[in-house]
Design an enzyme around this catalytic site. Sequence first.
Site, PDB file in Angstrom:
ATOM      1  N   ASP A  12      -5.504  -5.439  -6.123  1.00  0.00           N
ATOM      2  CA  ASP A  12      -4.869  -6.759  -6.188  1.00  0.00           C
ATOM      3  C   ASP A  12      -5.666  -7.909  -5.574  1.00  0.00           C
ATOM      4  O   ASP A  12      -5.119  -8.996  -5.362  1.00  0.00           O
ATOM      5  CB  ASP A  12      -3.436  -6.712  -5.631  1.00  0.00           C
ATOM      6  CG  ASP A  12      -3.333  -6.073  -4.270  1.00  0.00           C
ATOM      7  OD1 ASP A  12      -4.339  -5.518  -3.787  1.00  0.00           O
ATOM      8  OD2 ASP A  12      -2.246  -6.120  -3.674  1.00  0.00           O
ATOM      9  N   ASP A  44       0.821  -1.220   0.000  1.00  0.00           N
ATOM     10  CA  ASP A  44       0.000   0.000   0.000  1.00  0.00           C
ATOM     11  C   ASP A  44       0.850   1.263   0.000  1.00  0.00           C
ATOM     12  O   ASP A  44       0.370   2.337  -0.358  1.00  0.00           O
ATOM     13  CB  ASP A  44      -0.883   0.065   1.257  1.00  0.00           C
ATOM     14  CG  ASP A  44      -1.828  -1.117   1.363  1.00  0.00           C
ATOM     15  OD1 ASP A  44      -1.856  -1.950   0.445  1.00  0.00           O
ATOM     16  OD2 ASP A  44      -2.534  -1.192   2.385  1.00  0.00           O
ATOM     17  N   ASP A  59      -3.176   5.061  -2.762  1.00  0.00           N
ATOM     18  CA  ASP A  59      -2.472   3.931  -2.146  1.00  0.00           C
ATOM     19  C   ASP A  59      -1.751   3.193  -3.264  1.00  0.00           C
ATOM     20  O   ASP A  59      -2.321   2.974  -4.353  1.00  0.00           O
ATOM     21  CB  ASP A  59      -3.469   2.969  -1.481  1.00  0.00           C
ATOM     22  CG  ASP A  59      -3.906   3.433  -0.096  1.00  0.00           C
ATOM     23  OD1 ASP A  59      -3.646   4.602   0.261  1.00  0.00           O
ATOM     24  OD2 ASP A  59      -4.511   2.621   0.640  1.00  0.00           O
ATOM     25  N   HIS A  83      -7.829  -1.038  -3.477  1.00  0.00           N
ATOM     26  CA  HIS A  83      -6.687  -1.863  -3.864  1.00  0.00           C
ATOM     27  C   HIS A  83      -7.089  -2.876  -4.943  1.00  0.00           C
ATOM     28  O   HIS A  83      -7.996  -3.670  -4.770  1.00  0.00           O
ATOM     29  CB  HIS A  83      -6.065  -2.571  -2.654  1.00  0.00           C
ATOM     30  CG  HIS A  83      -5.677  -1.578  -1.593  1.00  0.00           C
ATOM     31  ND1 HIS A  83      -5.409  -1.934  -0.307  1.00  0.00           N
ATOM     32  CD2 HIS A  83      -5.537  -0.230  -1.639  1.00  0.00           C
ATOM     33  CE1 HIS A  83      -5.112  -0.847   0.402  1.00  0.00           C
ATOM     34  NE2 HIS A  83      -5.183   0.195  -0.401  1.00  0.00           N
ATOM     35  N   CYS A 122      -0.161  -8.255  -1.182  1.00  0.00           N
ATOM     36  CA  CYS A 122      -0.184  -7.096  -0.280  1.00  0.00           C
ATOM     37  C   CYS A 122       1.027  -7.083   0.657  1.00  0.00           C
ATOM     38  O   CYS A 122       1.604  -6.028   0.922  1.00  0.00           O
ATOM     39  CB  CYS A 122      -1.406  -7.138   0.630  1.00  0.00           C
ATOM     40  SG  CYS A 122      -2.981  -7.180  -0.183  1.00  0.00           S
TER      41      CYS A 122
HETATM   42  N1  NVA Z   1     -10.667  -4.475  -1.452  1.00  0.00           N
HETATM   43  C1  NVA Z   1      -9.935  -5.637  -1.362  1.00  0.00           C
HETATM   44  C2  NVA Z   1      -8.601  -5.562  -0.666  1.00  0.00           C
HETATM   45  C3  NVA Z   1      -7.587  -6.154  -1.525  1.00  0.00           C
HETATM   46  C4  NVA Z   1      -6.258  -6.332  -0.978  1.00  0.00           C
HETATM   47  C5  NVA Z   1     -10.789  -6.724  -0.805  1.00  0.00           C
HETATM   48  O1  NVA Z   1     -10.966  -6.819   0.384  1.00  0.00           O
HETATM   49  O2  NVA Z   1     -11.276  -7.497  -1.586  1.00  0.00           O
END
Ligand code: NVA
Length: 366
Positions: A246, A107, A195, A244, A350
Site C-alpha cells: 500500500d 498488517d 502480512d 506491504h 496502514c
Molecule cells: N515498504 C513500504 C511500506 C508501506 C506501508 C515502504 O516503506 O515504502
Amino acid sequence: MAKIVSSWNDWDPLKRVIVGRCDNSMIPPEEPATSEKVPVDSEMRGMWGLRPLATVERGNECLENLVKILEDHGVVVDRPTPLQWNQAIGTPDFRNDSMMTCMPPRDILLTIGNEIMASANSFRCRYFEYLAYWPLMKQYFDEDPEFKWTQAPRPRLTDASYKHNYYDEKISLEERLVRTANKDFVTTEVEPMWDAADVMRMGKDLFIQHGLTTNRTAMEWFQRYYPELRVHAVNFPGDPYPIHIDATFVPLRPGLIINNPQRHLPEEQRAIFEANDWQIVDAAQPAHTEPPALCYSSVWLSMNCLVLDPKTVIVEASEVYQQEQMDKLGMNVLPCDLRDAYPFGGGLHCSTADVYREGTCEDYFP
Ligand code: NVA
C-alpha cells in the site's frame, strides 16, 4: 441484529473502520525476519526498547486527527485495546524479548466480505498482536450474526522459517535489488506466512505482493481457502525492501491505480489491468526526502492514502504533490496531519483496517 462487517475493496464508501493506537509501542529486538527490513543506514539498527513517550503521545494525537476526519464524514471508528508490548513472549518454538505495537492494524487484519481474518505474520514480535483486536472481534461476533471471525493458520516461526544470515551489514542496494528481482526473500516456504497489508482486495481478485513479509506458500493457501476468488502474485523489482503493497500500488477507484514510479510492476503483471481498461498512473513525488526519525517505512508513505469513497480521499497534510495529483485525478482531497504517526508503522491506509464498506463482490477483471 445488524450487519457490521463487510468490505470487498479499498474504495467503496467507508462506513466503519478500526484505527490503531500507539500506546506502549516498542522498537522490537532484532530477530531473523526483522533485521532484513531495517535499512543499513537506519538509526534503528541494533537498538530496541520502548519508544519515547513524547513520540507515542504525538503519534496518538495524529491518529486522533484521523479519527476526527472520519467521524466528521459519518464513519464509525473502533479502536484496539493495547497490551503491554514490552513483555517477553514464548511458544514451544521460539522466545522473543518483546512484542511491538498495535499499529498498524492493516498488517494484522484482513477483511474479505463478512470475514475478518487475523494474519500469519513472519515477525515473531508480532505473534500476539492480534490480541489487541480480539475485544472488537468479540463485539462484532455478538452483534453481527453473519460475521466470520477467523485466524489464519499460525506459523510456527522456528528457525526453519527463515534463511539465516540472508542479509548482512555489507550488502549493497544493488544486491538487494537483484534479490528482489530474483524473488529471493528472507522467509522460506516451510509454512504460509503473510502480512495483511500485502493483500490488495479488488472484489473477486486478490493481488498479493510476494516479498519480505509474504511468501509463495501463503498465496497457495489463499487460493485454496478462497476458491471463488482469483489470487495473483505480484512483485515490484524496483523495491529493495519489498513489504506491504500500500505504498507501491494503490487503487483510488474502479479503473484507476497509482503506481510507485520506482517500483515498476512487470509488464506481464500489468496486462490484466490494461486488458480491462484500468489506468495505471505514476504517483506524484513525495514531499519529503527522508522519513521521520525511528521509522521503518520509506518516503513513499506519501501514497498511503485512505479512500473514503470513489470521489474522496484522505492524504497526509504535508504531502502537497500527492494532494495536487489526486485533485487533478478528480478526487476530493481531505488533508490529515499524520506524519508523526509514521514511525509506528505507516500512513493513513496502514493505520486503519476496514470493517464496513458499502458494495458487493464485483468482478473487475472479467
Ligand atoms: N515498504 C513500504 C511500506 C508501506 C506501508 C515502504 O516503506 O515504502
